[in-house]
Motif scaffolding. Structure first.
Motif, short mmCIF file in Angstrom:
data_model
loop_
_atom_site.label_atom_id
_atom_site.label_comp_id
_atom_site.label_asym_id
_atom_site.label_seq_id
_atom_site.Cartn_x
_atom_site.Cartn_y
_atom_site.Cartn_z
N ARG A 250 0.01 -13.81 0.88
CA ARG A 250 0.76 -12.85 2.20
C ARG A 250 0.99 -11.64 1.94
N PHE A 251 2.00 -11.41 0.96
CA PHE A 251 2.16 -10.00 0.48
C PHE A 251 1.10 -9.19 0.30
N ILE A 252 0.09 -9.77 -0.29
CA ILE A 252 -1.16 -8.70 -0.57
C ILE A 252 -1.73 -8.35 0.82
N SER A 253 -1.75 -9.41 1.69
CA SER A 253 -2.31 -8.83 2.89
C SER A 253 -1.41 -8.29 3.86
N CYS A 254 -0.18 -8.26 3.73
CA CYS A 254 0.91 -7.67 4.37
C CYS A 254 0.84 -5.92 4.05
N ASN A 255 0.63 -5.79 2.55
CA ASN A 255 0.39 -4.44 2.11
C ASN A 255 -0.99 -3.71 2.74
N SER A 256 -1.89 -4.58 2.83
CA SER A 256 -3.16 -4.16 3.15
C SER A 256 -3.40 -3.93 4.78
N GLN A 257 -2.33 -4.67 5.57
CA GLN A 257 -2.62 -4.58 6.89
C GLN A 257 -1.60 -3.20 7.28
N VAL A 258 -0.84 -2.52 6.64
CA VAL A 258 -0.22 -1.50 6.78
C VAL A 258 -0.81 -0.45 5.98
N ARG A 259 -2.25 -0.70 5.46
CA ARG A 259 -3.06 0.18 4.88
C ARG A 259 -2.52 0.92 3.61
N GLY A 260 -1.75 -0.07 2.83
CA GLY A 260 -1.39 0.39 1.80
C GLY A 260 -2.20 -0.27 0.45
N VAL A 261 -1.71 0.18 -0.56
CA VAL A 261 -2.47 -0.58 -1.89
C VAL A 261 -1.94 -1.64 -2.15
N PRO A 262 -2.16 -2.95 -2.22
CA PRO A 262 -1.57 -4.14 -2.69
C PRO A 262 -1.26 -4.03 -4.27
N LEU A 263 -0.07 -4.64 -4.58
CA LEU A 263 0.09 -4.72 -6.21
C LEU A 263 -0.61 -5.98 -6.55
N PRO A 264 -0.58 -6.26 -7.70
CA PRO A 264 -1.37 -7.40 -8.38
C PRO A 264 -0.45 -8.52 -8.06
N PRO A 265 -0.81 -9.82 -7.63
CA PRO A 265 -0.13 -11.04 -7.54
C PRO A 265 1.02 -11.13 -8.84
N GLN A 266 2.16 -11.57 -8.34
CA GLN A 266 3.22 -11.82 -9.18
C GLN A 266 3.57 -10.48 -10.21
N SER A 267 3.36 -9.52 -9.65
CA SER A 267 3.95 -8.22 -10.10
C SER A 267 5.36 -8.24 -10.13
N ASP A 268 6.11 -7.43 -11.20
CA ASP A 268 7.57 -7.45 -11.10
C ASP A 268 8.23 -7.26 -9.57
N GLU A 269 7.46 -6.38 -8.84
CA GLU A 269 7.92 -5.91 -7.63
C GLU A 269 7.73 -7.30 -6.60
N TYR A 270 6.68 -7.83 -6.45
CA TYR A 270 6.42 -9.03 -5.61
C TYR A 270 7.39 -10.11 -5.96
N ARG A 271 7.78 -10.27 -7.29
CA ARG A 271 8.52 -11.36 -7.86
C ARG A 271 9.92 -10.83 -7.24
N ASP A 272 10.54 -9.91 -7.46
CA ASP A 272 11.73 -9.27 -6.67
C ASP A 272 11.90 -9.49 -5.26
N LEU A 273 10.73 -9.05 -4.55
CA LEU A 273 10.75 -8.93 -3.28
C LEU A 273 10.84 -10.56 -2.87
N GLU A 274 10.16 -11.53 -3.34
CA GLU A 274 10.31 -12.89 -2.96
C GLU A 274 11.78 -13.34 -3.48
N TYR A 275 12.51 -13.01 -4.58
CA TYR A 275 13.80 -13.25 -4.62
C TYR A 275 14.56 -12.90 -3.69
N TYR A 276 14.54 -11.46 -3.32
CA TYR A 276 15.38 -10.94 -2.41
C TYR A 276 15.21 -11.63 -0.96
#
Lengths: 293, 103, 163
Positions: A250-276
């Motif tokens: 879901r995070f990856i597809s959200c990043n793609s939908q705003v035409r950004g470059v998705p991060l690798p799954p379970q990268s630190d940023e995504y883990r922190d985002l999920e935490y928040y």
């Protein structure tokens, strides 16, 4: 008739949005900068209040149902589908996978508190040993690797099935994410928040642009889900995908939908985002696995 | 291999309500894959329900039935513990069948 | 409304119905009502399922045109949340229903589903269909040898046929 009600609702919600945004900003400003003075509990309350004010007719627990909490016609379609939900096969598969022993005879259950049953609401966790956030998906792969098995794809069907089953055993239990008194945990929370509010991609959208400022509105054909409770329904069967997807997907597809470059799954940023995002939904019930358009 | 067929058949008074979900791609033949090639049509054509050997519902399906198709109907008669046999065939000759007890 | 039978005197379907009854009766299975027998023995209507035109599909399937009926309750969303999965259901108070069909005229193949209703089965069906774009959905109900219909428009913003 429905259109007229909808328009009034939208006008009202714009007013609420402004008032609530203002109060959110005030709350955020009141907390002085600096990691030592961050008050996540107060921020989570302000976050929740913002949505409750914006949608005064939606019961707090109903936010976990995403767009279905905000749109009556969609809700009827969802209720019809829930009679025999499309994630049924994945859920059964997840139950089987969860029970299947590793080559060394151990099980997923051996890696988790309470044999892994009814614990989904406690993830992500802050791991003091590594100083990092551990999501449920990450914990499942750590469990595999600790038992000599290869990690499975974070965006694949097996991970979706396993997390679907674990979420199912936690249905109705409130998110209970802890931020221990550890500067690294607060920093992870702060990083997640920063990621959530930072604009990116060719559309220059932040996560908050859609899921805080505009939930209930249409983005092209989709009705945007509120950020409050958005992870409670994970993993989800999306008709758009024709299948199941994990939080990572879901995070990856959200990043793609705003035409950004998705991060690798379970990268630190995504883990922190999920935490928040999980922390600010504390108290709302786990509803996963969910289904979405 | 688990069955592709899930059934909930519940007897309520004189009628039995049947809900079915079947795992099947129901490819319409109108969708392209990542390489831009059309995925060939692959869909269930006939689905039959038999209560104690008697047909109670027959579905003929085309390409417009959703992936992992669902259908609900109800019939008179049918008691708890009765057999309900469900079978399907698809356009490629694939087939599956399973028998369920009415709840 | 039955003039189309005159124009298309013998449809494949009617022939098969008749044949089915005779064959099964020949095996000594006589406890079924004729309608149930016919329903159980019909062949898959492949030609109708290939049709691109709604009227032609109905003609191939039933050999006649349908009369609108307010005794058919067709339930479909105003706006499909996703055209890939559109919940649609139909029920009717019309008597002696022998079949129900769903036609989506804007789909590439217009006939979506055809349900045979043996005697004792209720004309109350829910299913999930794909819709390529905004279209009417037509529910056809065959009752007492006549054909009735109801229609409802469903707006589709995310199409269910790819692209």
């Amino acid at each position: 008739m429905a259109t007229r009600v909808g328009r009034t609702g939208r006008r009202l919600s714009v007013r609420f949005l402004l008032i609530s945004l203002a109060s959110l900003v005030v709350t955020l400003l009141q907390a002085p900068a600096g990691a030592d003075s961050v008050d996540p509990a107060a921020e989570a309350r302000a976050f929740r209040d913002y949505f409750l004010h914006k949608f005064p007719n939606v019961k707090p627990d109903d936010f976990v149902n995403g767009p279905y909490a905000l749109n009556e016609d969609m809700r009827r379609q969802w209720e019809e589908k829930e009679q025999f939900p499309p994630y049924e096969f994945s859920l059964e598969n997840g139950k089987e996978l969860f029970a299947r022993p590793f080559a060394n005879g151990k099980h997923y259950a051996d890696c988790f508190a309470d044999q892994g049953i009814a614990i989904r609401q406690n993830y992500p966790q802050f791991d003091a040993a590594s100083g990092k956030v551990v999501t449920l998906e990450l914990a499942l792969n750590q469990c595999r690797e600790a038992n000599g098995e290869k990690a499975i794809s974070y965006t694949g069907e097996d991970m979706a099935a396993l997390t679907a089953y674990m979420a199912y055993t936690s249905r109705g239990m409130p998110f209970d994410i802890k931020i221990p008194n550890d500067p690294r945990a607060i920093e992870a929370y702060e990083n997640g928040k920063r990621y959530f509010y930072t604009r990116r991609g060719q559309l220059n959208f932040s996560c908050a642009t859609c899921h805080v400022q505009n939930p209930g509105e249409h983005l092209r054909a989709e009705v945007l889900a509120p950020a409050l409770g958005i992870l409670n329904a994970m993993p989800i069967y999306r008709s758009e995908w024709g299948g199941m997807g994990t939080t990572s997907r879901r995070f990856i597809s959200c990043n793609s939908q705003v035409r950004g470059v998705p991060l690798p799954p379970q990268s630190d940023e995504y883990r922190d985002l999920e935490y928040y995002l999980s922390y600010v939904s504390n108290g709302l019930p786990i509803s996963g696995p969910g289904s979405r358009p | 291999m688990a069955s592709s067929i899930r059934v909930r058949a519940i007897a309520k008074g004189e009628t039995t309500e049947v809900q079915t979900l079947i795992q099947h791609p129901m490819d319409s033949g109108f969708i392209k894959n990542d390489k831009g090639e059309f995925i060939p049509a692959h869909f269930i054509t006939e689905l039959t329900f038999e209560h104690n050997g008697r047909p109670v519902f027959i579905a003929d399906w085309g390409t417009a039935v959703s992936k992992d198709p669902y259908v609900k109907f109800a019939f008179k008669g049918g008691a708890k513990g009765d057999d309900l046999k469900v079978s399907w065939i698809d356009n490629k000759g694939g087939t599956d069948s399973a028998t369920f007890k009415i709840q | 409304m039955t003039t189309s039978i005159g124009r298309f005197p013998v449809t494949r379907r009617l022939v098969l119905r008749g044949a089915g009854f005779v064959t099964l009766a020949g095996f000594g299975i006589t406890s079924f009502a004729p309608a149930a027998l016919a329903a159980a023995n019909d062949k898959y209507p492949e030609d109708a399922f290939r049709q691109k035109d709604g009227k032609e599909a109905i003609r191939l399937l039933y050999g006649r045109t349908a009369e609108p009926s307010d005794q058919i309750k067709l339930d479909a969303p105003e706006i499909a949340e996703n055209g890939a999965v559109v919940p649609i259901s139909v029920s009717t108070s019309l008597p002696n229903v022998t079949s129900v069909a769903f036609v989506v005229p804007a789909n590439p193949n217009v006939l979506a589903a055809y349900y045979k209703i043996p005697e004792g089965t209720m004309p109350d069906i829910a299913n999930r269909l794909k819709m390529a774009k905004t279209s009417s959905v037509i529910a056809l109900v065959e009752s007492g040898g006549k054909l009735f219909s109801a229609a409802k428009e469903v707006k589709v913003t995310i199409g269910g046929c790819g692209g």
